[in-house]
Design an enzyme around this catalytic site. Sequence first.
Site, mmCIF file in Angstrom:
data_model
loop_
_atom_site.group_PDB
_atom_site.id
_atom_site.type_symbol
_atom_site.label_atom_id
_atom_site.label_comp_id
_atom_site.label_asym_id
_atom_site.label_seq_id
_atom_site.Cartn_x
_atom_site.Cartn_y
_atom_site.Cartn_z
ATOM 1 N N ARG A 227 0.825 -1.214 0.000
ATOM 2 C CA ARG A 227 0.000 0.000 0.000
ATOM 3 C C ARG A 227 0.854 1.256 0.000
ATOM 4 O O ARG A 227 0.519 2.232 -0.675
ATOM 5 C CB ARG A 227 -0.961 -0.021 1.193
ATOM 6 C CG ARG A 227 -1.881 1.193 1.316
ATOM 7 C CD ARG A 227 -2.528 1.612 0.013
ATOM 8 N NE ARG A 227 -3.196 0.518 -0.688
ATOM 9 C CZ ARG A 227 -3.586 0.576 -1.950
ATOM 10 N NH1 ARG A 227 -3.345 1.669 -2.674
ATOM 11 N NH2 ARG A 227 -4.182 -0.450 -2.523
ATOM 12 N N LYS B 253 2.291 24.646 -2.428
ATOM 13 C CA LYS B 253 0.938 24.099 -2.265
ATOM 14 C C LYS B 253 1.009 22.574 -2.389
ATOM 15 O O LYS B 253 0.554 21.968 -3.356
ATOM 16 C CB LYS B 253 -0.004 24.705 -3.298
ATOM 17 C CG LYS B 253 -0.182 26.213 -3.123
ATOM 18 C CD LYS B 253 -1.051 26.809 -4.217
ATOM 19 C CE LYS B 253 -1.181 28.315 -4.055
ATOM 20 N NZ LYS B 253 -1.971 28.939 -5.135
ATOM 21 N N LYS C 158 5.641 38.562 -0.788
ATOM 22 C CA LYS C 158 4.336 38.573 -1.459
ATOM 23 C C LYS C 158 3.521 39.778 -1.001
ATOM 24 O O LYS C 158 3.980 40.612 -0.223
ATOM 25 C CB LYS C 158 3.609 37.262 -1.200
ATOM 26 C CG LYS C 158 4.415 36.035 -1.669
ATOM 27 C CD LYS C 158 3.569 34.800 -1.804
ATOM 28 C CE LYS C 158 2.765 34.837 -3.093
ATOM 29 N NZ LYS C 158 2.021 33.573 -3.324
ATOM 30 N N GLU D 279 6.692 39.826 -5.335
ATOM 31 C CA GLU D 279 5.459 39.775 -6.118
ATOM 32 C C GLU D 279 4.948 41.190 -6.371
ATOM 33 O O GLU D 279 4.946 42.039 -5.474
ATOM 34 C CB GLU D 279 4.404 38.977 -5.349
ATOM 35 C CG GLU D 279 3.044 38.915 -6.019
ATOM 36 C CD GLU D 279 2.020 38.222 -5.144
ATOM 37 O OE1 GLU D 279 1.916 36.980 -5.253
ATOM 38 O OE2 GLU D 279 1.334 38.896 -4.351
ATOM 39 N N ASP E 224 1.899 38.766 -10.764
ATOM 40 C CA ASP E 224 0.740 37.999 -10.320
ATOM 41 C C ASP E 224 -0.564 38.541 -10.884
ATOM 42 O O ASP E 224 -0.865 39.734 -10.757
ATOM 43 C CB ASP E 224 0.677 38.006 -8.785
ATOM 44 C CG ASP E 224 -0.372 37.052 -8.250
ATOM 45 O OD1 ASP E 224 -0.375 35.880 -8.665
ATOM 46 O OD2 ASP E 224 -1.202 37.484 -7.431
#
Length: 280
Positions: A97, A132, A164, A197, A219
């Site tokens: 598994r 992410k 950011k 950013e 962005d």
Amino acid sequence: MDKELVHHFIIEALKEDVGDGDHTSLSTIPANTTGKAKLLVKDEGILAGIELAAEIFNIVDAGLKLNVFLEDGTAVKPGDIAFEVEGNAQSILIAERLVLNCMQRMSGIATTTRHIVDLLDGTNTKVLDTRKTTPGLRYLEKWAVRIGGGVNHRFGLYDMILIKDNHVDYAGGIAYAIERANQYLIDNNKKLAIEIEVRNLEELDQVLQTGHVNRILLDNFSFADLRQAVDIIQGRFITEASGGITINNIREYADCGVDYISVGALTHSIKSLDLSLKAV
């Protein structure tokens, strides 16, 4: 492969799954039973995780013998056999598994990445992953991106400075954020790349006036603004595009001339490749 990190992951994953024993196998299969199993491909895509599977089998039982037919990065189709494993049947079932969970997800990521890499063929743009990722699986997921032909962005918060929008807002503006980041590196004797950013051409102008960064993240720019931004930057900084980018429009973004496009969906929204481990 970072063996120390990978071995730690495998040991912890086995603890989570096996606990005090695989009681189904222990109760039904004599301890000295040996057998073979094959890794059967049931889907089209890019295979990933073979090297990891070898480590899993070895940690579960060093007596297991692996015969590999297909390498990581190979394009596969239903009916292909990636490898055969031979040895103690209980050991094969303990590893089964974990091998499948890892290889199915890694192969799904590699498949999606390769598809995007193919879409960008003929441009100078490369696809980047992001942070992410699934907690605890980041190393494996970013490994799969590389197998698929993509490029890893920073691994975590520690190996790059990425300023950011929230950092800019909390810092009091772009110039303040950049100045403080550079001073921080000096004060702490660190050598890290700095990326910032920007959300529009006005913020881009502020960055260009301030300087002292390595990369600019553009962005949620429109195609027209992105092309204009690349023209303004004129190769003085590495450029990266993000936000609102899908498989359907990524080629159009690449045609704007950016160096990189970051795609969070490489690791957070993928379909696992269908694989199974069958006794033979």
